[in-house]
Scaffold this active site. Sequence first.
Site, short mmCIF file in Angstrom:
data_model
loop_
_atom_site.label_atom_id
_atom_site.label_comp_id
_atom_site.label_asym_id
_atom_site.label_seq_id
_atom_site.Cartn_x
_atom_site.Cartn_y
_atom_site.Cartn_z
N HIS A 140 -14.06 4.29 0.37
CA HIS A 140 -13.11 4.83 1.36
C HIS A 140 -12.34 5.96 0.67
O HIS A 140 -12.51 6.21 -0.52
CB HIS A 140 -12.14 3.75 1.87
CG HIS A 140 -11.21 3.22 0.84
ND1 HIS A 140 -11.58 2.22 -0.06
CD2 HIS A 140 -9.92 3.55 0.53
CE1 HIS A 140 -10.56 1.94 -0.87
NE2 HIS A 140 -9.54 2.75 -0.53
N HIS A 155 -8.52 7.07 -0.26
CA HIS A 155 -7.10 6.73 -0.31
C HIS A 155 -6.32 8.04 -0.26
O HIS A 155 -6.52 8.93 -1.09
CB HIS A 155 -6.78 5.97 -1.60
CG HIS A 155 -5.33 5.65 -1.74
ND1 HIS A 155 -4.72 4.56 -1.13
CD2 HIS A 155 -4.33 6.29 -2.43
CE1 HIS A 155 -3.44 4.54 -1.43
NE2 HIS A 155 -3.18 5.59 -2.23
N ASP A 208 -5.64 4.37 3.96
CA ASP A 208 -7.07 4.48 3.66
C ASP A 208 -7.80 5.01 4.89
O ASP A 208 -7.60 4.51 6.01
CB ASP A 208 -7.65 3.12 3.27
CG ASP A 208 -7.14 2.61 1.94
OD1 ASP A 208 -6.61 3.45 1.16
OD2 ASP A 208 -7.24 1.40 1.68
N HIS A 216 0.84 -1.20 0.00
CA HIS A 216 0.00 0.00 0.00
C HIS A 216 0.88 1.25 0.00
O HIS A 216 1.71 1.43 0.90
CB HIS A 216 -0.90 -0.04 1.23
CG HIS A 216 -2.10 0.84 1.13
ND1 HIS A 216 -2.79 1.27 2.26
CD2 HIS A 216 -2.77 1.35 0.07
CE1 HIS A 216 -3.82 2.01 1.88
NE2 HIS A 216 -3.83 2.07 0.55
#
Length: 254
Positions: A226, A228, A151, A147
């Site tokens: 969500h 990011h 998030d 990642h």
Amino acid sequence: MAFTRATGKHRAPSRMTRRSANIAGIATLATAGVVGTLASPAVAAPSTTTDTGLTQAIVIGDTLADQLDAQADAQKQAAAKAKAKAEAEAEAKRKAEQRAQEAREAKERAAREAERKRLNTFVAPIANSYVSTGYKTGGSLWSSGSHTGIDFHAGIGTPVHAVGMGTVVEAGPGGAYGNNIVIKMHDGTYTQYGHLSVIQVSVGQSVEPGTQIALSGNTGNTTGPHLHFEARTGPEYGSDIDPVAYLRSHGVTV
């Protein structure tokens, strides 16, 4: 041989005649206002001479002069007091204006300082939220193998805010990021906001801390709605830095 007294222009004036002339001269001098400075031989008449009133005229003249001098002194003092009062009032006015100017300048400085602090303040991109997926979390969901951001938990349509002051350099489709926004921050770093449902800013627009820039969504490569969020050293993919450390370094607790 018998003698007779001379007559005509050689005859000496009598005592009464001299007295009358002296009195008339004094009266004239008194009327002209110069009796106080009289220095005539008539003043030095023998003590046996009948009083002519000269002493009284001199006293009257001196008294008048004293009165005029006193009046002139009083006028000078009054003028000096008036001048001093005017100068004091002018000085008081100047000082009052100076104090008012200093107060205005202090207020302006305080306002500028408050604005500077406000513009240098950072906020969370989503209010009253939390990090649902951390930075560098591994997995097949990400093309890089981990990642590249964090998030924030957010349902579709949640307001998204610029974390600080900057300029929008990208606003539109961003591949796997879906609808995304990239902002160049005032310190030269970059922030990115992905998976948006609605974009509310355009390229070149200036934003401030807390400016609403979008609504969160579920666009792009995602398993659910969500936000990011990434922090970067440059605008391109791969220049990411730890977003949590970045926000915390600017006073934002996440």
